[in-house]
Design an enzyme around this catalytic site. Structure first.
Site, mmCIF file in Angstrom:
data_model
loop_
_atom_site.group_PDB
_atom_site.id
_atom_site.type_symbol
_atom_site.label_atom_id
_atom_site.label_comp_id
_atom_site.label_asym_id
_atom_site.label_seq_id
_atom_site.Cartn_x
_atom_site.Cartn_y
_atom_site.Cartn_z
ATOM 1 N N SER A 208 0.822 -0.987 0.075
ATOM 2 C CA SER A 208 0.167 -0.151 0.121
ATOM 3 C C SER A 208 0.557 1.638 -0.707
ATOM 4 C CB SER A 208 -0.673 0.244 1.616
ATOM 5 O OG SER A 208 -0.279 -0.202 2.372
ATOM 6 N N HIS A 236 -4.500 -2.439 -3.314
ATOM 7 C CA HIS A 236 -3.959 -2.606 -4.222
ATOM 8 C C HIS A 236 -4.083 -2.463 -5.615
ATOM 9 C CE1 HIS A 236 -3.681 1.198 -1.018
ATOM 10 N NE2 HIS A 236 -3.902 -0.365 -0.700
ATOM 11 N N LYS A 267 -11.253 1.177 -2.694
ATOM 12 C CA LYS A 267 -10.261 1.567 -3.753
ATOM 13 C C LYS A 267 -10.789 2.052 -5.366
ATOM 14 C CE LYS A 267 -7.544 1.351 0.371
ATOM 15 N NZ LYS A 267 -6.735 0.235 1.484
HETATM 16 C C1 LIG Z 1 -6.719 -0.095 3.029
HETATM 17 C C2 LIG Z 1 -6.278 -0.877 3.331
HETATM 18 C C3 LIG Z 1 -7.381 -2.435 3.865
HETATM 19 C C4 LIG Z 1 -8.589 -1.805 4.629
HETATM 20 O O1 LIG Z 1 -9.695 -1.282 3.536
HETATM 21 P P1 LIG Z 1 -10.628 -0.298 4.064
HETATM 22 O O2 LIG Z 1 -11.558 -1.120 2.934
HETATM 23 O O3 LIG Z 1 -9.984 0.905 4.091
HETATM 24 O O4 LIG Z 1 -10.664 -0.749 5.986
HETATM 25 C C5 LIG Z 1 -7.184 -3.359 4.219
HETATM 26 N N1 LIG Z 1 -5.861 -3.936 2.866
HETATM 27 C C6 LIG Z 1 -4.481 -2.856 2.875
HETATM 28 C C7 LIG Z 1 -3.342 -3.154 1.646
HETATM 29 C C8 LIG Z 1 -4.885 -1.456 2.863
HETATM 30 O O5 LIG Z 1 -4.314 -1.116 2.001
#
Ligand SMILES: *Cc1c(COP(=O)(O)O)cnc(C)c1O
Length: 426
Positions: A208, A236, A267
């Protein structure tokens, strides 16, 4: 009766008198915040007065946004909004109960069916967030007698979930396959003849904050050799890599060998929520054992419906168009600053020092660019960086404006024959 307008301040004074602990409490927290400020680690919220988009409104000022994970520009896409509105009208606002009581509505069920189909797994389960997904899944699968091996750079949700599980933990050097083998050999020796304890390996497919990728094929080969389980977070990667955006596991042909495939719907998918994809028995088990799933009100139907619309869009020919546009923007950016970057939409500029990262982000903000300074505890101390993220919704002109600003603020990026770094990396 007195003047009601005078009751407010009088009441406040009274509260202070009878509740002296509250002052001591606030003072203590203020001291802790001050310590963060001194270390350049204080954080505060910035409120946008517009949808998530390439150009956003920050306190009445138009800013170019290179900070979101809305990689395909779906967070404000008409198709997703329409799906949300339709679900809102048909199913109302709240889900009313947890999933196992009466909160499972048609949009949740449909989302899970489409997710499983898309990821090519037997089944899927959705959660209220990616964070809740990890927190509910890892402690359901492993406990005190087990061992978790996690990559040093995995997301906080997997670190927290591992702590919560009570399992023994070993941290693997980032993407270091030899170290992973060493740790697996150690863990294998720990479990003894009975083979009762399980070994769970945790990694991300695209990391991330660094944007680099895990060597999934090598990891799969190793975990098979040592009979460990593997959980891969594609937060991601979903929507960006693999056929129709199915993720890196699909791209590398190892989907079927990963026991637990995780991701977020907040995302590239543009909505909210998290998911686990895997075997039917894994999903049945999580429905019975995952505490963040069981003891929490189901996500609002509009979130599930818009996530479903997001998955459908991602896997359609329009999704391919968006991915092509995203990579076009990424290539424009890379050509503009000539700095080695990971191959993806996360483009970190390493600064190192927290104060320097803050100052750099501040200067960019003054010029109208929203780029976050990522600092401890999101990344290690002294490894602060600017995390630039590209979206299919940006246009080339916006990307050029950013690279020009970066070059202006950091002239060494302009120097020919100096491809190493735009900034000194720590
Ligand atoms: C953003 C993220 C999460 C958390 O997901 P949310 O839906 O924002 O709670 C989990 N793992 C990774 C690698 C992330 O970047």
């Amino acid at each position: 009766m007195g003047d009601p307008a005078g009751a407010g301040p009088e009441q406040l004074r009274h509260d202070k008198r009878v509740n002296p602990e509250r002052n001591q409490f606030n003072q203590e927290l203020e001291a802790r915040l001050e310590a963060l400020r001194l270390k350049n680690l204080f954080r505060e919220l910035r409120t946008l007065d517009s949808p998530q988009a390439p150009a956003v409104d920050l306190n009445g000022r138009a800013m170019l946004n290179f900070s979101s994970n809305d990689y395909l520009g779906l967070a404000n896409h008409p198709l997703l909004k329409e799906a949300a509105v339709r679900a809102l009208e048909r199913f109302g606002v709240g889900a009313g109960a947890s999933r196992l009581i009466s909160g499972t509505l048609a949009p949740h069920h449909e989302l899970e069916q489409v997710l499983a189909q898309f990821k090519g797994t037997e089944a899927a389960l959705s959660f209220s967030s990616g964070y809740a997904t990890a927190l509910g899944t890892i402690p359901a699968l492993v406990g005190r007698d087990d061992i978790v091996i996690l990559d040093k750079l995995v997301h906080a949700c997997m670190v927290d979930a591992t702590r919560l599980s009570g399992a023994r933990v070993r941290v693997c050097r980032h993407n270091d396959i030899d170290h992973l083998e060493e740790l697996l050999r150690w863990a294998d020796a720990q479990r003894g003849a009975a083979e009762e304890s399980r070994i769970l390996v945790l990694t991300e497919s695209v990391f991330s904050m660094d944007g680099d990728r895990a060597p999934l094929r090598d990891i799969v080969e190793l975990k098979n050799r040592f009979r460990a389980w593997l959980m891969v977070d594609e937060a991601h990667a979903l929507g960006l890599f693999g056929r129709q955006g199915r993720g890196c596991a699909e791209e590398l042909g190892v989907s079927n060998e990963i026991e637990i495939q995780m991701g977020t719907l907040g995302k590239a998918v543009g909505a909210a929520g998290g998911y686990i994809c895997g075997s039917q028995v894994l999903i049945d088990f999580l429905v019975n054992a995952s505490r963040s799933f069981i003891f929490s009100t189901a996500p609002v139907p509009a979130a599930a419906a818009s996530a479903l619309a997001g998955i459908r869009l991602i896997s359609s020919p329009d999704g391919d168009v968006l991915r092509r546009k995203l990579w076009e923007n990424v290539n424009e950016f890379r050509a503009g600053i000539r700095t080695p970057m990971p191959d993806g939409a996360i483009l970190p500029l390493h600064v190192g020092d927290e104060a320097a990262a803050l100052e750099f982000a501040g200067r960019l903000r003054a010029e109208g660019f929203l780029v976050p300074a990522i600092r401890y505890p999101t990344v290690a101390r002294g490894r602060a960086r600017l995390r630039i993220t590209m979206s299919a919704a940006h246009n080339l002109e916006q990307v050029r404006l950013l690279t020009a600003a970066l070059r202006r603020l950091h002239p060494q990026a302009n120097a020919p024959g100096q491809p190493a770094t735009i900034l000194p990396s720590s």
